[in-house]
Design an enzyme around this catalytic site. Structure first.
Site, PDB file in Angstrom:
ATOM      1  N   ASP A  69     -50.974  25.300 -68.076  1.00 30.02           N
ATOM      2  CA  ASP A  69     -51.871  26.459 -68.128  1.00 30.02           C
ATOM      3  C   ASP A  69     -53.228  26.144 -67.508  1.00 30.02           C
ATOM      4  O   ASP A  69     -54.044  27.045 -67.321  1.00 30.02           O
ATOM      5  CB  ASP A  69     -52.062  26.918 -69.577  1.00 30.02           C
ATOM      6  CG  ASP A  69     -50.880  27.742 -70.056  1.00 30.02           C
ATOM      7  OD1 ASP A  69     -50.194  28.342 -69.206  1.00 30.02           O
ATOM      8  OD2 ASP A  69     -50.629  27.782 -71.269  1.00 30.02           O
ATOM      9  N   ASP A 113     -40.472  30.576 -72.607  1.00 30.09           N
ATOM     10  CA  ASP A 113     -41.574  29.814 -73.187  1.00 30.09           C
ATOM     11  C   ASP A 113     -41.176  29.301 -74.570  1.00 30.09           C
ATOM     12  O   ASP A 113     -40.213  29.793 -75.184  1.00 30.09           O
ATOM     13  CB  ASP A 113     -42.789  30.760 -73.296  1.00 30.09           C
ATOM     14  CG  ASP A 113     -44.125  30.044 -73.366  1.00 30.09           C
ATOM     15  OD1 ASP A 113     -44.145  28.820 -73.533  1.00 30.09           O
ATOM     16  OD2 ASP A 113     -45.157  30.740 -73.266  1.00 30.09           O
TER      17      ASP A 113
END
Ligand code: DGJ
Length: 688
Positions: free
Chosen positions: A516, A448
């Site tokens: 997300d 990430d």
């Protein structure tokens, strides 16, 4: 078939791929000029096209049509190369030196007529693909400032009008496809973030406002770079369009000393005569065959704990989730954020890559062992490029972060960016990453990166702006060394969702965490944008809880699964709260997913009418139809594509037999009954 030919009298080179030709020539002043990018041409035809090109620019003050524009003379467009020598002299005066062909690669070498500066323009074509890869290498024989060094400039044939297709967005709304009119002038598509970014994709497609899904000419290009970039599309008043692009945004200056070289990332171009669908399918095949790390097409079915638990994790809870995930048929269990250091929220611990002793007193080993005992691989989340100021790492190495003397070190999500341009930072990252994945036998790593650069400097550096290049190269180096040490490891590229999705990272990562936003209805649009360039196997797609935590929308388990099954399925809900009925649905749908996965990940994708998408191999086809809204629901049938009209296909679930010709011309029945918001049809070709 790929062929590179040269016509020495016309000073012309022709690159032929299976379905396209690309040609350029040198003019009397050695300036490389574009000739053709489109349908296949013979060498003689390309020479004839070159001979017909106007020697003078219609506007009279700008040569245009250059293969790689530089500064100097009557050039007023966006240059691909801008340099400034120590005495203030600018520009590049072309002198052709030589050309070489090696396999599918063509290199033309040039030098400046008076200054000590050389430029190589590289082209590469690959067997079985229509893409043309281009990049440039600048070699300084004297000190020079580089203000712009693009990978390539791409010129289109003259058309009356142009349209650009691209993706835009933000966190939770990545990959929103837009088709915008190209104005006369210059349009800039850029990232100043230091990372690829969610706001825009590093690719574009141009057409003459006349392409549709399955017909019309489309010219496209994708930059293989995960850092800042700039692509400038130029449309002149005489009906011509071109774009130039490469790494770095405006205002950066890179310094080359005598003897130093700067090589750009690859900018890959593609001409397709068969619309946006044909363009996407060619990109999918190229990404699968030439970009992604070589491994079987099928991606593992993962469970990821993030949406279920966020920062509030414990060993007991992860064990419980692992048991439930295994019961559904999950193949890899991934522990997301908050397993390490003092990371119990986003304010502390980032950079301290050892298991949190309060949460995992015996380390992660026992959990990883249990996960494997349940028949799954063990996966982990990491964010190697970031650090919380409240961490042992930052306290020990405050000089490791990007910063500029006298400037506030701006925080985002309570974190700074570690400077991967530094060798010591890269060595640190390789050491703990390789050690962690080796000791825990990690099968899947989610990498990430949750913030853009700010104060992007390196105090004391003689060439401070180099960090915009060297950080990205440093990330690539660490990923490459990690993969070399653990060849079986799956890598997922994430940057606050789909913020690092480009051909640069995808040559070392197997898939992208797409967004997300896991709301199934929103996901259909997000996945539509992702699929313009990237194949389904790269598109991480979790099924999460209902109502959705992002949008509060309630959706059926079946619909959520169908949407995610069109990519690399994952599960990310809090399974502890799922009803027995939903768990039973999930088990059934996971079983179905495993049967269709070879087709979704290994087949050819067709976008159909009515928000439907289809994947086809020689013997099978899988169709997903999504119609969550009564406002857009249609009773029209969805016509299929890519089937053999002479074959018969059997529905694997109902046993119904369909004629290929009928499916191609009349399609499948509309979704019935009306309370179904999605449908999945799996067809198998019957033997003759
Ligand atoms: C951002 C990612 O997109 C999420 O999936 C999750 O991994 C969080 N970071 C963790 O901090």
């Amino acid at each position: 078939m790929r062929v590179i030919t040269h016509h020495s009298a016309a000073r012309l080179w022709l690159l032929c791929t299976p379905g396209t030709s690309y040609a350029f020539r040198l003019d009397a002043d050695d300036v490389p000029r574009h000739v053709h990018w489109g349908r296949p041409l013979s060498l003689e035809q390309a020479v004839a096209v070159a001979a017909d090109l106007p020697a003078e620019d219609p506007g009279g003050d700008d040569p245009g049509g250059e293969e790689y524009a530089v500064e100097g003379g009557l050039r007023f467009g966006a240059p691909s190369l801008t340099v400034r020598f120590a005495d203030g002299v600018r520009g590049f005066a072309w002198r052709f030196v030589s050309h070489s062909v090696e396999g599918g690669r063509l290199t033309l070498s040039f030098t400046d007529r008076v200054r000590c500066l050389s430029l190589d323009l590289n082209y590469r074509i690959r067997d079985g693909h229509d893409q043309i890869e281009r990049w440039a290498v600048l070699t300084a024989g004297e000190q020079v400032d580089v203000l712009r060094l693009d990978s390539a400039a791409w010129t289109l044939p003259a058309r009356d009008d142009y349209r650009v297709s691209h993706v835009v967005g933000e966190w939770g709304r990545e990959f929103q496809l837009r088709r915008d009119h190209v104005p006369v002038g210059e349009s800039v598509f850029t990232s100043r973030l230091g990372i690829t970014g969610q706001h825009a994709g590093p690719w574009l497609m141009l057409d003459a406002q006349d392409a549709a899904e399955e017909h019309g000419e489309v010219w496209s290009a994708a930059l293989a770079w995960s850092g800042s970039r700039r692509i400038t599309v130029r449309r002149d008043p005489y009906g011509r369009a071109s774009w130039t692009g490469g790494f770095g945004h405006e205002g950066l200056v890179w310094k080359l000393a005598a003897g130093e070289q700067l090589e750009t990332p690859v900018f890959t171009g593609l001409y397709a005569p068969d619309g946006f669908g044909g363009t996407s399918r060619r990109w999918h095949a190229f990404v699968e065959g030439e970009v992604l790390p070589a491994r079987p097409a099928e991606r593992p079915l993962i469970f990821n704990s993030w949406e279920a638990t966020e920062f509030d994790i414990s060993e007991k809870q992860q064990r419980e989730l692992a048991g439930l995930a295994a019961g559904l048929g999950v193949e890899v269990f991934v522990v997301d954020d908050a397993w390490f250091g003092a990371r119990t929220g986003d304010a502390a611990g980032l950079g301290d890559w050892w298991p949190n002793p309060d949460r995992f007193p015996q380390g992660l080993g026992p959990l990883a062992d249990q996960v494997r005992a349940l028949g799954m691989g063990f996966g982990l989340w990491v964010e190697p490029e970031a650090v919380n100021p409240d961490s042992d790492l930052f306290r020990g190495h405050p000089d490791w972060v990007l910063s500029q003397d006298g400037r506030t070190r701006t925080q985002r999500r309570n974190q700074h960016v570690l400077n991967f341009a530094r060798r010591d930072v890269r060595e640190w990252a390789v050491e703990w990453l390789v050690r962690t994945v080796t000791e825990l036998d990690v099968a899947f790593l989610k990498w990430d990166m949750n913030r853009p650069f700010s104060e992007a400097g390196q105090p004391g550096a003689t060439d401070p702006d180099r960090v915009w290049i060297e950080h990205t190269r440093g990330v690539y180096e660490v990923m490459d060394r990690l993969r070399a040490a653990r060849p079986g490891l799956y890598l997922e590229s994430c940057a606050g969702g789909g913020g690092r999705a480009d051909l640069g990272v995808l040559s070392r990562a197997d898939q992208i965490w797409t967004s997300d936003n896991t709301d199934a209805a929103d996901r259909v649009a997000i996945q539509h944008g992702h699929g313009q360039l990237l194949p389904a196997r790269t598109m991480g797609a979790w099924v999460t809880d209902s109502p959705n935590s992002h949008t509060a929308r309630a959706t059926s388990i079946r619909y959520r699964f169908h949407v995610s099954m069109a990519g690399a399925l994952g599960i990310g809900g809090d399974l502890r709260n799922w009803s027995e009925e939903d768990l039973a649905w999930a088990r059934m749908l996971v079983g179905q997913y495993k049967r269709i996965r070879p087709v979704v990940h290994g087949g050819v994708q067709y976008r159909l009418d009515h928000d439907a998408v289809q994947y086809v191999t020689r013997d099978e086809a899988v169709v997903f139809q999504f119609q969550p809204s009564a406002l857009t629901r249609t009773t029209a049938r969805t016509r299929l594509k890519g089937l053999d009209p002479d074959a018969r296909y059997q529905d694997e679930d109902t046993g119904a037999v369909h004629e290929g010709a009928v499916l191609l011309s009349h399609g499948l029945p509309p979704l019935l009954p009306f309370d179904r918001t999605s449908e999945l049809v799996h067809l198998r070709r019957l033997p003759r």
